[in-house]
Scaffold this active site. Structure first.
Site, PDB file in Angstrom:
ATOM      1  N   GLU A   1       0.850  -1.185   0.000  1.00 46.89           N
ATOM      2  CA  GLU A   1       0.000   0.000   0.000  1.00 46.89           C
ATOM      3  C   GLU A   1       0.889   1.239   0.000  1.00 46.89           C
ATOM      4  OE1 GLU A   1      -2.759  -0.269   3.255  1.00 46.89           O
ATOM      5  OE2 GLU A   1      -3.736  -2.058   2.448  1.00 46.89           O
TER       6      GLU A   1
ATOM      7  N   GLN B   1      44.860  -7.492 -18.111  1.00 46.38           N
ATOM      8  CA  GLN B   1      44.631  -8.223 -16.869  1.00 46.38           C
ATOM      9  C   GLN B   1      43.474  -7.636 -16.057  1.00 46.38           C
ATOM     10  OE1 GLN B   1      47.558  -8.176 -13.496  1.00 46.38           O
ATOM     11  NE2 GLN B   1      47.886 -10.322 -14.088  1.00 46.38           N
TER      12      GLN B   1
ATOM     13  N   GLU C   1       9.906  -8.129  -3.944  1.00 43.22           N
ATOM     14  CA  GLU C   1       9.666  -9.258  -3.023  1.00 43.22           C
ATOM     15  C   GLU C   1      10.455  -9.109  -1.722  1.00 43.22           C
ATOM     16  OE1 GLU C   1       7.302 -10.478  -4.163  1.00 43.22           O
ATOM     17  OE2 GLU C   1       7.441 -11.163  -6.218  1.00 43.22           O
TER      18      GLU C   1
END
Length: 401
Positions: A131, A295, A379
């Site tokens: 909400e 590298q 989530e």
């Protein structure tokens, strides 16, 4: 060279499904994803293709017309789809959370009514907890359902609803004080309602409004919306499971599936970022040789690949734990936390490898750079995952005496 993020112990059926999904992603999603994302256009042709593949019924039991596959199979498919375009994985994620909640908690009538059509993609699911003033505190939900005869009347405003416009079935978590005396713990007075609606925006059924799409930094194409209930009447038989007061537990069960999904999305986006980075590093020349021979770039590629492998392994472990019927909130929390953080880091390293070109919308890495942050909050934020992990560790390692 062996492809990164391989999964041991898969069946022939699982390998065939994943091969089919991977081909679909390479041919139908990756070539159009960036263009559609820049236009914030809903990928209808891609969604129709997923329907034809049967993916909307992937985890729905065979008795309801689905494929009856495991969470692991689903998570690996999501990983492949997110590798192509994360927004597409979001379209099916909320659908499957609702289908999973129905399978685990629905009444026989609810399963018979919804699951066969969900398996075909005719009914498209979305779920709604958050909400506007809520954040991570689910106990502070203020949307409310009041019993009125054979119906409930729902009022309140929900936020961050993925598939809010395109879905036709929304699992909505609200407070319902009926049968729960004053002083009852907040999580014991929440109920999940199965709300059917028309797709689209505006008033999609009497008392229910989907105002429009929220404009986002990334995660475009998929519609993210608000949901406003103003005197929304829902029959009592649309309470998930038929009994009030169980909504919080039902939603948390679904969110565990969602966290595995977000981990899988992080793995997929990270894989694509690595692919883009390692490819560009072999094409771009500086100081007379490909930058992949420097590298410093090799160190980045090594770190990126290791993070992809580690996140994938934790995601697979969390999915298998859930499939076994065991509690997996610890594993899902760890997987979601690690995969989303590593995804952000791998994408940023790929962005750095691209140099100034990574800032150009002509290059795919620009889209991934805007998509990755959503995984840090979807989530449950990293901080919420750490709380879950910490509490579970203290349960497991509690001192005796």
């Amino acid at each position: 060279m062996a492809r990164l993020a391989q999964t041991a112990g898969l069946t022939d059926v699982q390998r065939e499904i994943l091969s089919t999904v991977r081909d679909f992603v390479d041919k139908e999603i990756i070539p159009v994803a960036t263009e559609l994302e820049h236009r914030d256009e809903y990928p209808q042709d891609i969604v129709d293709g997923l329907k034809e593949l049967g993916l909307f019924g992937l985890m729905i039991p065979e008795e309801y017309g689905g494929l009856g596959e495991s969470l692991l199979t689903y998570a690996l498919c999501v990983e492949e789809i997110a590798r192509g375009w994360m927004s597409v994985s979001g379209i099916i994620n909320t659908h499957f959370i609702v289908a999973y909640m129905l399978k685990q908690h629905g009444t026989r009538e609810q399963k018979d009514h919804f699951l066969p059509r969900m398996a075909l993609g005719e009914v498209r699911g979305a779920f709604s907890m958050s909400e506007p003033a809520l954040g991570s505190d689910v106990s502070a939900i203020s949307s409310k359902a009041v019993r009125d005869g054979d119906e409930y009347v729902l009022n309140g405003q929900k936020m961050w609803l993925t598939n809010g416009g395109s879905s036709t079935l929304v699992a909505v978590l609200v407070r319902s004080d009926e049968g729960h005396p004053e002083g009852t713990a907040p999580h014991k007075s929440m109920t999940t309602f199965l709300v059917e609606k028309e797709p689209g925006f505006g008033e999609v059924r009497p008392g229910l409004t989907i105002p429009g799409k929220i404009d986002k930094m990334g995660y475009k194409g998929v519609d993210t919306t608000e949901l406003i209930m103003d005197g929304l009447r829902i029959p009592a038989d649309r309470v998930l499971g038929g009994t009030t007061g169980r909504g919080f537990y039902q939603m948390m069960d679904g969110v565990e599936v969602g966290r595995v999904n977000v981990a899988a999305r992080g793995c997929g986006v990270a894989q694509r970022a690595f692919e883009l980075g390692v490819s560009y590093a072999q094409q771009r020349h500086t100081f007379g040789k490909p930058i992949a021979q420097h590298q410093a770039i090799q160190f980045k590629l090594a770190e990126m690949a290791t993070k992809v492998e580690a996140a994938h392994a934790m995601m697979v472990n969390a999915a298998r734990k859930k499939d076994s019927g065991e509690r997996n909130d610890l594993e899902a929390g760890m997987a979601k936390y690690l995969a989303s953080e590593y995804c952000k880091e791998v994408v940023e390293d790929a962005f750095r490898i691209h140099g100034g070109y990574g800032f150009s919308k002509e290059y795919e890495i620009e889209r991934l750079y805007r998509e990755a942050p959503m995984l840090l909050i979807g989530e449950g934020t990293a901080e919420i995952q750490k709380m879950i992990i910490g509490r579970r560790l203290l349960e497991e390692y509690r001192l005796q005496g």
